[in-house]
Design an enzyme around this catalytic site. Structure first.
Site, PDB file in Angstrom:
ATOM      1  N   LYS A   1       7.107  -2.127  41.311  1.00 22.45           N
ATOM      2  CA  LYS A   1       6.771  -2.689  42.615  1.00 22.45           C
ATOM      3  C   LYS A   1       7.649  -2.040  43.696  1.00 22.45           C
ATOM      4  O   LYS A   1       8.845  -1.864  43.486  1.00 22.45           O
ATOM      5  CB  LYS A   1       7.023  -4.201  42.548  1.00 22.45           C
TER       6      LYS A   1
ATOM      7  N   LYS B   1      17.880 -16.193  42.499  1.00 23.97           N
ATOM      8  CA  LYS B   1      18.589 -15.194  43.329  1.00 23.97           C
ATOM      9  C   LYS B   1      20.057 -15.095  42.933  1.00 23.97           C
ATOM     10  O   LYS B   1      20.616 -13.998  42.903  1.00 23.97           O
ATOM     11  CB  LYS B   1      18.470 -15.557  44.818  1.00 23.97           C
TER      12      LYS B   1
ATOM     13  N   LYS C   1      13.030  -2.208  48.328  1.00 19.01           N
ATOM     14  CA  LYS C   1      14.198  -1.436  48.772  1.00 19.01           C
ATOM     15  C   LYS C   1      15.301  -1.452  47.717  1.00 19.01           C
ATOM     16  O   LYS C   1      16.051  -0.503  47.574  1.00 19.01           O
ATOM     17  CB  LYS C   1      14.719  -1.928  50.122  1.00 19.01           C
TER      18      LYS C   1
END
Ligand code: TRP
Length: 328
Positions: free
Chosen positions: A195, A114, A198
């Site tokens: 995929k 991340k 958002k």
């Protein structure tokens, strides 16, 4: 017979889309009949990555809560609550931080991944490193047995199990080791063929109006080789076909596939069938969303009751934890 406990949460970092519905929410709805389910919005978790720009956490929280109910979570059957209103999660997070080796948190694969992915933000914070520990507190505080999550969350479940084990070993057996409940669900791709997410700007949101949904599907790319209406196409190369697989009946799926291969139907016709089927899924959600949006007191009441119930369960666990750790 006492029902086994299930718990899951959704991070408040954006509006919910069809991928969230098919991948998580529909499954949560099924589980509420069989288990003692606790479902919540993880608004603290959203702050771990969005702390410089929290403005839309509140909006996202509301959108998610509305969608929980609109998708069919029934407050008579399950407990729906807001993480940041059950302060005991923070207390358990703190107490568990005393027994959690730093190295366990540093080696969770999502930590470095991340950080790489969100390079524009400074994620070298204590809060971000502690993300899986906060998630552990969320789960253990309800002594949940099962946690329905996507495969990406498995490392977080693994550390939750390790921390439960460590607590049970150091003090006393309080926590069951939570298990991930991985369910097979069809992959929902977005309007650009990747995929649905958002962050890719390719999602159909549950809050989209019918015209928006229609427009998003109508402007989707199909098989790029199918330039003219008379060109035969390859269904597998069309993202529209991928969505048919999730939302259309077997008969319709065959119909559009053979129509595409033989140039029997055009892309517009194919999209119209998809729109009809997506509307079928979304119409009851739109109806229910409107009722809730027009009746904010109802939403507030449901979440307030759910949060009170969650607090009560959490407090029971905390009494055992405090005692075990030498606190009054
Ligand atoms: N990390 C989860 C996600 O991104 C959200 C979450 C927070 C969660 N706490 C949880 C999921 C506890 C399951 C149980 O999807």
């Amino acid at each position: 017979m006492l029902k086994e406990r299930v718990l899951s949460g959704m991070q408040a970092s954006g509006k919910l889309h069809l991928g969230n519905l098919v991948g998580a929410l529909s499954n949560w709805v099924k589980l509420q009949d069989k288990y003692d389910c606790y479902y919540f919005v993880a608004d603290w978790h959203a702050l771990t990555t969005m702390y410089t720009d929290p403005s839309y956490i509140r909006e996202s929280t509301k959108d998610i809560l509305i969608n929980f109910l609109a998708a069919g979570l029934d407050p008579e059957k399950c407990t729906i609550f807001l993480q940041s209103r059950v302060l005991e999660h923070a207390e358990l997070h703190l107490l568990l931080s005393m027994i959690t080796p730093l190295s366990w948190l540093e080696r969770v694969p999502t930590y470095k991944e991340k950080q790489q992915e969100l390079k524009d933000r400074d994620l070298s914070t204590h809060g971000f490193l502690g993300y899986p520990l906060l998630q552990t507190a969320d789960i253990l505080i309800y002594r949940a047995k099962y946690v329905p999550v996507g495969i990406d969350q498995v490392p977080h479940l693994e550390i939750s199990r390790e921390i439960a084990r460590r607590f049970n070993y150091l003090y006393r057996e309080i926590f069951p080791e939570p298990e991930a409940l991985l369910t097979e669900f069809p992959k929902v791709i977005g309007v650009d063929g990747r995929k649905m997410s958002k962050s890719y700007d390719n999602a159909i949101f549950l809050s989209d109006r019918p015209e928006e949904v229609e427009q998003k599907i109508m402007t989707m790319v199909t098989d790029p080789a199918r330039v003219k209406r008379t060109d035969p196409g390859t269904p597998e190369l069309s993202p529209v076909y991928q969505l048919h697989k999730v939302f259309s009946s077997k008969e319709e799926l065959e119909e559009v596939a053979s129509g595409c291969i033989t140039a029997g139907i055009g892309c517009i016709d194919c999209k119209k069938i998809l729109i009809k089927n997506i509307f079928k899924v979304m119409e009851p959600i739109w109806k229910s969303r409107n009722e809730l949006l027009n009746n904010p007191d109802m939403l507030y009441d449901i979440v307030k009751k759910g949060t009170e119930k969650a607090k009560k369960t959490a407090e029971e666990t905390m009494q055992l934890v405090r005692e075990s750790m030498g606190l009054y």
